[in-house]
Design an enzyme around this catalytic site. Structure first.
Site, PDB file in Angstrom:
ATOM      1  N   GLU A  61      -6.613  -8.158  30.775  1.00 52.40           N
ATOM      2  CA  GLU A  61      -7.402  -8.239  32.323  1.00 52.40           C
ATOM      3  C   GLU A  61      -7.120  -7.223  33.421  1.00 52.40           C
ATOM      4  O   GLU A  61      -8.217  -7.080  33.963  1.00 52.40           O
ATOM      5  CB  GLU A  61      -6.230  -9.886  32.885  1.00 52.40           C
ATOM      6  CG  GLU A  61      -7.052 -10.844  31.695  1.00 52.40           C
ATOM      7  CD  GLU A  61      -4.989 -10.508  30.446  1.00 52.40           C
ATOM      8  OE1 GLU A  61      -4.301  -9.543  30.055  1.00 52.40           O
ATOM      9  OE2 GLU A  61      -4.990 -11.804  30.315  1.00 52.40           O
ATOM     10  N   ALA A 163       2.863   1.257  -3.691  1.00 48.37           N
ATOM     11  CA  ALA A 163       2.018   1.876  -5.315  1.00 48.37           C
ATOM     12  C   ALA A 163       2.454   1.857  -6.842  1.00 48.37           C
ATOM     13  O   ALA A 163       4.098   2.058  -6.744  1.00 48.37           O
ATOM     14  CB  ALA A 163       2.636   3.402  -4.892  1.00 48.37           C
ATOM     15  N   THR A 170       6.352   1.309 -11.190  1.00 47.08           N
ATOM     16  CA  THR A 170       5.895   1.489  -9.256  1.00 47.08           C
ATOM     17  C   THR A 170       7.012   3.273  -9.966  1.00 47.08           C
ATOM     18  O   THR A 170       6.814   3.986  -9.092  1.00 47.08           O
ATOM     19  CB  THR A 170       7.046   0.824  -8.708  1.00 47.08           C
ATOM     20  OG1 THR A 170       8.514   0.926  -9.330  1.00 47.08           O
ATOM     21  CG2 THR A 170       6.420  -0.101  -8.863  1.00 47.08           C
ATOM     22  N   MET A 172      10.196   5.342 -13.553  1.00 45.87           N
ATOM     23  CA  MET A 172      10.395   5.470 -15.034  1.00 45.87           C
ATOM     24  C   MET A 172      12.132   4.820 -14.714  1.00 45.87           C
ATOM     25  O   MET A 172      12.200   4.404 -13.694  1.00 45.87           O
ATOM     26  CB  MET A 172       9.946   7.011 -15.223  1.00 45.87           C
ATOM     27  CG  MET A 172       9.480   7.994 -15.135  1.00 45.87           C
ATOM     28  SD  MET A 172       7.932   7.167 -15.902  1.00 45.87           S
ATOM     29  CE  MET A 172       8.627   6.738 -17.523  1.00 45.87           C
ATOM     30  N   SER A 177      11.161   9.208  -9.549  1.00 38.04           N
ATOM     31  CA  SER A 177       9.276   8.764  -9.305  1.00 38.04           C
ATOM     32  C   SER A 177       8.967   9.412  -8.545  1.00 38.04           C
ATOM     33  O   SER A 177       9.444  11.290  -8.254  1.00 38.04           O
ATOM     34  CB  SER A 177       9.563   7.424  -8.162  1.00 38.04           C
ATOM     35  OG  SER A 177      10.503   8.315  -7.448  1.00 38.04           O
ATOM     36  N   GLU A 312       9.319  -1.750   2.221  1.00 40.97           N
ATOM     37  CA  GLU A 312       8.829  -0.690   1.353  1.00 40.97           C
ATOM     38  C   GLU A 312      10.315   0.003   0.643  1.00 40.97           C
ATOM     39  O   GLU A 312      11.058   0.370   1.287  1.00 40.97           O
ATOM     40  CB  GLU A 312       7.889   1.640   2.171  1.00 40.97           C
ATOM     41  CG  GLU A 312       7.347   1.662   2.514  1.00 40.97           C
ATOM     42  CD  GLU A 312       6.856   3.007   3.821  1.00 40.97           C
ATOM     43  OE1 GLU A 312       6.665   3.138   2.370  1.00 40.97           O
ATOM     44  OE2 GLU A 312       6.444   2.990   4.509  1.00 40.97           O
TER      45      GLU A 312
END
Ligand SMILES: [Zn+2]
Length: 403
Positions: A61, A163, A170, A172, A177, A312
């Site tokens: 504002e 992911a 996600t 192995m 990974s 995560e």
């Protein structure tokens, strides 16, 4: 000169949408404050606008009033959040609007803090300003899910990012990974990190991946006009038995790493971790004998003013968080690849063996991100979720409680 009724009666949604767009520019910089935008309209024209650009700097504002100057007299202010009534660095915004001669204020949503909600509106009304509340309220709530959650429920908004392969895996089984998604999806993850107050992970993710959990500005590609906070999000590692390696990469990154462990756990190990750069915080044990996740989130809200937390992590902590009802939103990046049935799943959910126990989701958005897909979903409704909050508020608006 245009007749005043044009502004009064034609496009209030368009002005508020403009204020929301401005507010979004602060998405990486206002934390722990909310993102807020303000547009001053007079005789069908914008005479001033602004947004809260950075914590410690003036509210939206004040920026808009400075731009408008004398033109604010007789104007209508469209603000995405109830103007404050408390004495801040630039004084209460509600008072500033009154003193500038603004005659009407349209507020998208009330202040979510029950302790102060309605005070700014009352200050305006007492000064003879016409106030209406609830225009594009759902959009305003969505702008600040973490701030709303912290103020109304004393915990952050938790967004899970994962992911996965097309077959929902996600990494192995060995824990091996690597990035399976493309560069565009990784950029989106960087943006999710940048807007978060904290990144929450389990110690196994650090042991397996040595994740740094930092925002890398060069990977973000910020839109024009948007800036990045000078700080890194707080890194929070759930580590009930203090297994975090002293050589973990995240301990050498800029910013803070908070290790949440159990009370009175191995004081010597704790000391060595602190020497290595970690801040260790003792948490009570939950029913499973590990760090009480609910207590941890409350701690992050109270002591760290954490609004949005990005989860995560691997299947164990993700499953525990889901089981505890602590995930508010999921952003699942799906890569066009298959990892097979022996690879690790998204969620470890021990005890789930009947169809009746399945975890239902509501999908809110699916879109292509480069070669991958991003699914935004929410666990089926429960009390205190941002979705429910919006609905509660809309109910109140309908009943005239907020008017
Ligand atoms: Zn203010």
């Amino acid at each position: 000169m245009a007749e005043p009724f044009i502004e009064e009666h034609t496009f209030p949604e368009a002005w508020m949408a403009r204020a929301l767009t401005l507010a979004r520019r602060g998405r990486y910089t206002t934390d722990p404050n909310p993102r807020v935008g303000c547009v001053l309209v007079k005789e069908g024209r914008v005479v001033g606008e602004g947004w809260h650009e950075r914590v410690g700097e003036p509210h939206a504002e004040i920026h808009a009033l400075r731009v408008a100057g004398d033109a604010a007299r007789g104007a209508t202010a469209y603000v995405t959040l109830e103007p404050c009534a408390h004495q801040g660095r630039t004084g209460p915004c509600a008072l500033a609007l009154v003193e500038a001669g603004v005659t009407r204020v349209v507020v998208a949503m009330q202040d979510p803090n029950p302790q102060v909600a309605g005070r700014g509106i009352a200050l305006l009304r007492d000064a003879g300003v016409e106030v209406s509340v609830g225009l594009l309220e759902e959009e305003a709530l969505a702008l600040n899910p973490g701030f709303v959650m912290r103020m109304s429920h004393g915990r952050p908004f938790v967004r899970l990012k994962m992911a996965m392969s097309l077959d929902g895996r996600t990494a192995m089984r060995s824990g091996e990974s690597q990035w399976i998604t493309g560069p565009q999806a990784r950029r989106e993850v960087q943006r999710l990190r940048a807007r978060s107050s904290a990144i929450l992970t389990g110690v196994e993710s650090i042991i397996f991946d040595n994740a740094r959990l930092t925002v890398r500005p060069e990977q973000l590609e910020l839109p024009e006009g948007e800036a990045l906070a000078a700080r890194q999000p707080l890194r929070v590692v759930v580590d009930s038995r203090l297994r975090l390696p002293l050589a973990a990469a995240c301990l050498r990154e800029p910013g803070r790493t908070l290790v949440a462990t159990l009370e009175d756990h191995e004081p010597e190990r704790r000391e060595r971790l602190e020497e290595a750069g970690a801040e260790v915080v003792a948490m009570p044990a939950g029913a499973d004998g590990r760090v009480d996740l609910d207590a941890l989130l409350q701690h992050l809200a109270e002591m760290e003013q954490a609004n949005e937390v990005l989860l995560e992590t691997g299947a164990t902590l993700a499953g525990a968080m889901l089981e505890a009802g602590l995930i508010d939103e999921m952003q699942l990046f799906v890569a066009p690849t298959l990892l097979g049935g022996e690879a690790r799943p998204l969620f470890e959910l021990p005890g789930l063996s009947l169809m009746a126990q399945q975890k239902g989701l509501e999908v809110h958005d699916i879109r292509a991100v480069g070669q991958d897909w991003r699914i935004t979903a929410r666990p089926r409704r429960r009390t205190g979720s941002a979705v429910t909050l919006g609905e509660e508020r809309r109910g109140q608006v309908a009943e005239g409680v907020l008017r």
